[in-house]
Every structure is written in C-alpha cells, then in structure tokens.
Scaffold this motif. Structure first.
Motif, PDB file in Angstrom:
ATOM      1  N   GLU A  69       0.800  -1.062  -0.128  1.00 14.56           N
ATOM      2  CA  GLU A  69       0.083  -0.059   0.014  1.00 14.56           C
ATOM      3  C   GLU A  69       0.709   1.310   0.172  1.00 14.56           C
ATOM      4  O   GLU A  69       0.135   2.196  -0.162  1.00 14.56           O
ATOM      5  N   LEU A  70       2.159   1.132   0.183  1.00 13.84           N
ATOM      6  CA  LEU A  70       3.051   2.072   0.128  1.00 13.84           C
ATOM      7  C   LEU A  70       4.010   2.012  -0.671  1.00 13.84           C
ATOM      8  O   LEU A  70       4.527   0.786  -0.985  1.00 13.84           O
ATOM      9  N   GLY A  71       4.919   2.794  -1.129  1.00 16.84           N
ATOM     10  CA  GLY A  71       5.942   2.842  -2.087  1.00 16.84           C
ATOM     11  C   GLY A  71       5.862   2.647  -3.554  1.00 16.84           C
ATOM     12  O   GLY A  71       6.900   2.409  -4.238  1.00 16.84           O
ATOM     13  N   ARG A  72       4.545   2.744  -4.103  1.00 19.06           N
ATOM     14  CA  ARG A  72       4.471   2.473  -5.488  1.00 19.06           C
ATOM     15  C   ARG A  72       3.188   3.316  -5.937  1.00 19.06           C
ATOM     16  O   ARG A  72       2.161   3.371  -5.076  1.00 19.06           O
ATOM     17  N   SER A  73       3.319   3.812  -7.208  1.00 24.23           N
ATOM     18  CA  SER A  73       2.016   4.561  -7.880  1.00 24.23           C
ATOM     19  C   SER A  73       1.639   3.516  -9.076  1.00 24.23           C
ATOM     20  O   SER A  73       0.591   3.643  -9.666  1.00 24.23           O
ATOM     21  N   LEU A  74       2.775   2.776  -9.435  1.00 23.63           N
ATOM     22  CA  LEU A  74       2.430   1.912 -10.888  1.00 23.63           C
ATOM     23  C   LEU A  74       2.323   0.579 -10.434  1.00 23.63           C
ATOM     24  O   LEU A  74       2.929  -0.043  -9.365  1.00 23.63           O
ATOM     25  N   VAL A  75       2.061  -0.534 -11.180  1.00 24.32           N
ATOM     26  CA  VAL A  75       2.008  -2.130 -11.178  1.00 24.32           C
ATOM     27  C   VAL A  75       3.219  -2.329 -11.442  1.00 24.32           C
ATOM     28  O   VAL A  75       3.879  -1.946 -12.598  1.00 24.32           O
ATOM     29  N   HIS A  76       3.676  -3.286 -10.773  1.00 25.57           N
ATOM     30  CA  HIS A  76       5.105  -4.033 -11.120  1.00 25.57           C
ATOM     31  C   HIS A  76       4.878  -4.830 -12.182  1.00 25.57           C
ATOM     32  O   HIS A  76       4.420  -6.055 -11.537  1.00 25.57           O
ATOM     33  N   GLU A  77       4.683  -4.775 -13.517  1.00 24.64           N
ATOM     34  CA  GLU A  77       4.368  -5.736 -14.390  1.00 24.64           C
ATOM     35  C   GLU A  77       4.861  -7.019 -14.147  1.00 24.64           C
ATOM     36  O   GLU A  77       4.312  -8.069 -14.473  1.00 24.64           O
ATOM     37  N   GLU A  78       6.519  -6.883 -14.179  1.00 27.57           N
ATOM     38  CA  GLU A  78       7.174  -8.322 -14.026  1.00 27.57           C
ATOM     39  C   GLU A  78       6.785  -9.074 -12.743  1.00 27.57           C
ATOM     40  O   GLU A  78       6.707 -10.327 -12.746  1.00 27.57           O
ATOM     41  N   GLY A  79       6.678  -8.337 -11.671  1.00 25.69           N
ATOM     42  CA  GLY A  79       6.222  -9.064 -10.480  1.00 25.69           C
ATOM     43  C   GLY A  79       4.857  -9.669 -10.576  1.00 25.69           C
ATOM     44  O   GLY A  79       4.559 -10.663 -10.033  1.00 25.69           O
ATOM     45  N   ALA A  80       4.006  -8.916 -11.116  1.00 30.05           N
ATOM     46  CA  ALA A  80       2.567  -9.516 -11.289  1.00 30.05           C
ATOM     47  C   ALA A  80       2.663 -10.612 -11.998  1.00 30.05           C
ATOM     48  O   ALA A  80       1.888 -11.559 -12.006  1.00 30.05           O
ATOM     49  N   GLU A  81       3.354 -10.731 -13.186  1.00 31.47           N
ATOM     50  CA  GLU A  81       3.591 -11.879 -13.974  1.00 31.47           C
ATOM     51  C   GLU A  81       3.993 -12.909 -13.421  1.00 31.47           C
ATOM     52  O   GLU A  81       3.655 -14.162 -13.438  1.00 31.47           O
ATOM     53  N   LEU A  82       4.996 -12.704 -12.640  1.00 31.08           N
ATOM     54  CA  LEU A  82       5.759 -13.894 -11.712  1.00 31.08           C
ATOM     55  C   LEU A  82       4.508 -14.537 -11.018  1.00 31.08           C
ATOM     56  O   LEU A  82       4.513 -15.771 -10.763  1.00 31.08           O
ATOM     57  N   LEU A  83       3.907 -13.657 -10.136  1.00 29.62           N
ATOM     58  CA  LEU A  83       2.765 -14.289  -9.348  1.00 29.62           C
ATOM     59  C   LEU A  83       1.689 -15.082 -10.097  1.00 29.62           C
ATOM     60  O   LEU A  83       0.949 -15.797  -9.549  1.00 29.62           O
ATOM     61  N   HIS A  84       1.355 -14.328 -11.105  1.00 33.49           N
ATOM     62  CA  HIS A  84       0.367 -14.597 -12.037  1.00 33.49           C
ATOM     63  C   HIS A  84       0.734 -16.435 -12.600  1.00 33.49           C
ATOM     64  O   HIS A  84      -0.088 -17.273 -12.340  1.00 33.49           O
ATOM     65  N   ASN A  85       1.915 -16.483 -12.866  1.00 31.80           N
ATOM     66  CA  ASN A  85       2.435 -17.713 -13.644  1.00 31.80           C
ATOM     67  C   ASN A  85       2.649 -18.630 -12.357  1.00 31.80           C
ATOM     68  O   ASN A  85       2.311 -19.872 -12.477  1.00 31.80           O
ATOM     69  N   TRP A  86       3.069 -18.416 -11.028  1.00 32.34           N
ATOM     70  CA  TRP A  86       3.304 -19.400  -9.951  1.00 32.34           C
ATOM     71  C   TRP A  86       1.853 -19.761  -9.475  1.00 32.34           C
ATOM     72  O   TRP A  86       1.744 -20.929  -9.549  1.00 32.34           O
ATOM     73  N   ILE A  87       0.827 -18.860  -9.328  1.00 39.50           N
ATOM     74  CA  ILE A  87      -0.590 -19.205  -8.959  1.00 39.50           C
ATOM     75  C   ILE A  87      -1.209 -20.179 -10.052  1.00 39.50           C
ATOM     76  O   ILE A  87      -1.976 -21.240  -9.832  1.00 39.50           O
ATOM     77  N   ALA A  88      -1.066 -19.738 -11.143  1.00 41.44           N
ATOM     78  CA  ALA A  88      -1.749 -20.569 -12.431  1.00 41.44           C
ATOM     79  C   ALA A  88      -1.247 -21.949 -12.380  1.00 41.44           C
ATOM     80  O   ALA A  88      -1.706 -22.865 -12.748  1.00 41.44           O
ATOM     81  N   GLY A  89       0.057 -22.350 -12.048  1.00 42.69           N
ATOM     82  CA  GLY A  89       0.606 -23.531 -12.198  1.00 42.69           C
ATOM     83  C   GLY A  89       0.681 -24.366 -10.784  1.00 42.69           C
ATOM     84  O   GLY A  89       1.016 -25.355 -10.904  1.00 42.69           O
ATOM     85  N   MET A  90      -0.084 -23.712  -9.893  1.00 38.17           N
ATOM     86  CA  MET A  90      -0.346 -24.531  -8.618  1.00 38.17           C
ATOM     87  C   MET A  90      -1.661 -25.682  -8.933  1.00 38.17           C
ATOM     88  O   MET A  90      -2.484 -25.519  -9.274  1.00 38.17           O
TER      89      MET A  90
END
Length: 374
Positions: A346-367
């Motif tokens: 909730e602090l420290g960013r105004s933008l989406v970290h696209e690479e981090g979001a993609e990493l978590l998307h792929n991780w959960i998609a493969g669970m």
C-alpha cells in the motif's frame, strides 16, 4: 631568492589540491541536519554522487519494487565496530548509517527510463550525475535507543538533498525501451510512513533495516576490486562478525532468474515486498496471511484462505490464492491494482510492477489443487 621561489611554487601546488574530504558525521537525534551532505556519506562532488571512505555499497537478491526506480544502497559503521551476524537480523552497532538513494536513468528529453540496465549509471562506486536523475536518499541511523529514519529529497540541480519530514511528491514521465511512456507521481514517504514499513514487529514497534539481512545480502557484488560475496566482503572489511560458512547461510533468489524454480522466485518476491508486514509479528498479523520466506503452512500462505474482511480490498474474490486461478485470487488482484484502497504493497508505489505481477500470476496458475472444499 631560491627559498622564496620554492615557497611560491608550494603555495600554488596547495591551492590546486582538493581539500581533504570530511569524514562521515553521525549527528545527534535532536540535531539532525537539514542537508544530506552534512552526513558526508554520499555527496554530489564534481558531477558524481560519491561514496565517502569506508562507505560500502551493497545490493539485494530481490529488491522491494519502487516504481521502477534504481537504488544505490550503502552501509557505514564507526571505526572498530561491526555488526554481529544473525540469521534473521544483524545486531548493528550504534552509529551505523545505512543509506538508500532512489534515482532513474535519464532519457535525452529529460524524462526517466524504465530499464533493468544499470551499466550507464555508475562512475566508480558512485553515480554519474549526467546520466541519472536523483529523487531521494533515505538515511537509517542506529541510535542508543534504536533506529531513526530520515527522508532527504534531492534538489533539481542535484547538488544536495533536503530533509523532508512530511515527504514529497514528484511528477515524472517514465519511458520504456519500446518508446511507450507513462506519467506517474513518485511519492517520497513521510517520517511516519518510513517508520511504519520498517517496524516489522508490530508489538515492539521498533524501526530496523529490512534489506540488509543475511538472506538478501548472500550474493556476489561487483566491487571496484572485483566480484565477491557481499557477506564475505563485509567480514573482510570489519563490518560483520560471527559469519558462519556460506553454505549454512540462508539465501533468497533473484526473482528474474529463470534458471531457478518458479516457486522459489515467487516466494523471494513476496518476502521482500510483503513479508515485512505479513509475518506473525508484523503490522498485517491480524490478516492471518503470512508471506515471509519461512512460512510453510499453505493456508497461512494464502492457499484457499478467505480474507478477514471482504469488499474493495479483496476485489470480491473469495480466497487469497486459488490454485490454478490467478484471476480468482486476491493476491493477484491487489498487486495488479493502483487503487489506494486495494493495492499491495500500500506504500512505495504508484505503478503496477508488471514483471512481479506476471511472476505471481504464473506461480499461482501452475499450482495444483482447488478450493472446492474450503
């Protein structure tokens, strides 16, 4: 006559020499300076952001995301002192000064660049001020009664940074390598926000460093003398005592290293970006969602775990993690949001970290598994 001539020559030589640089100065809590330069840790000198003597740069395996800003991290300790090794935290000596300078590589039109390439940033161990835009430098100083956090904001001329207890905001245009651009507001946290993030033990409410811990520092760094493991280097220069064999030291991974298992990369990313709040003692302990590196309970990690409170922050999704379905998982919703009422961190960013979001998307998609019985 001979003596007079040599006296004049010597005087000219002395005038042409640089004045000796002042040593790092640790100011009292009640008398912190308005200008960053008064600490003599990192200073703008002759077009470079230079590190003082015995100020050591360092890096992390995976770093906290801050709107694609680059960071120059340093540590300094008083002569004759060292930090005592601890697997979770180092016991830093009183007088330790840790700095973190946030900056961006410059584009030709004065906008800032979104890039992972650091090669053009550096001049020696410091920064080339013709190539970068300095934003802020945060100071953490160890006092007798604990750590003090101080935010300094750089002026437009990049000659010095000024203490801004109330924080600051800078409007920037971020340009990607493909030429696309995005305007955003970079927010410098105020004093209380600095303290809020760095107090990762909600009971003690004590500020302490988040990044310079064993698992984050256990990696090679390219010093001017060559590559070396950072923990070994700290030991060599007298900054660390009690270091065990490196084989026994925990190590997070680089979240971008595709040679490493996807789960390890995701857990390292969550640890540094979320674990300082989402741990059993952290500010987010009441959520029941534990994202630090050592959490082994899948339910506490978020798998099929319902939120404590539904609504905006959950995106009306039922579980923090739904195996195989990132589009139904609260974690993905929150890291992909820029809504102040929903986004995480909730602090420290105004933008989406696209690479981090993609990493978590792929991780959960493969669970494997599902939440049908939850």
């Amino acid at each position: 006559m001979h003596k007079l001539l040599w006296g004049a020559v010597l005087a000219l030589m002395l005038v042409g020499c640089d004045a000796p640089r002042e040593q790092v100065t640790v100011h009292e809590r009640e008398a912190v300076p308005d200008n960053l330069s008064a600490w003599h840790v990192v200073e703008a000198i002759d077009g470079k952001l230079t590190l003082n003597e015995r100020v050591v740069p360092y890096d992390l395996n995976t770093a906290l995301f801050t709107d694609y800003a680059h960071k120059l991290r340093t540590v300094w300790m008083p002569e004759g002192t060292s930090a005592a090794y601890g697997e979770d935290d180092f016991d830093y000596p009183v007088g330790t000064v840790i700095s973190k300078t946030f900056y961006y590589p410059l584009a030709e039109d004065g906008s800032v660049l979104r890039t992972d390439d650091y090669s053009g940033d550096f001049a020696g161990s410091g920064l080339n001020l013709d190539r970068v835009k300095l934003i802020e430098t945060r100071i953490l100083v160890k006092r007798d009664d604990g750590w003090q956090a101080l935010p300094y904001v750089w002026n437009d001329q990049q000659t010095d940074a000024v203490l801004e207890i109330a924080g600051d905001a800078k409007r920037l245009k971020l340009v990607s390598t493909d030429g696309s651009a995005e305007e955003f507001t970079y927010v410098v946290p105020d004093f209380n926000q600095c303290a809020g993030c760095h107090a990762d033990n909600h009971t003690e409410k004590a500020i302490r460093p988040i990044g310079p811990r064993a698992r984050h520092l256990n990696k090679e760094y390219t010093y001017q003398s060559g590559k070396e493991n950072q923990l070994s280097y700290w030991q060599q220069v007298g900054f660390l005592s009690g270091l065990p064999e490196l084989s026994g030291v925990p190590q997070n991974v680089n979240f971008k290293d595709t040679e490493v298992a996807l789960a390890e990369r995701a857990r390292s990313y969550l640890d540094i970006n979320c674990g300082h709040c989402h741990n059993p003692n952290g500010p987010a302990d009441t959520s029941g969602l534990m994202l630090a590196h050592d959490e082994q309970d899948l339910r506490r990690l978020g798998v099929c775990k319902p939120p404590v409170a539904a609504g905006t922050g959950s995106g009306d999704r039922r579980f923090a993690i739904v195996p195989g379905h990132p589009e139904e998982s609260i974690i993905n919703f929150r890291v992909e949001s820029t809504d102040p009422g929903a986004m995480m961190p909730e602090l420290g960013r105004s933008l989406v970290h696209e690479e981090g979001a993609e990493l978590l998307h792929n991780w959960i998609a493969g669970m494997p598994g599902n939440c049908s019985k939850s």
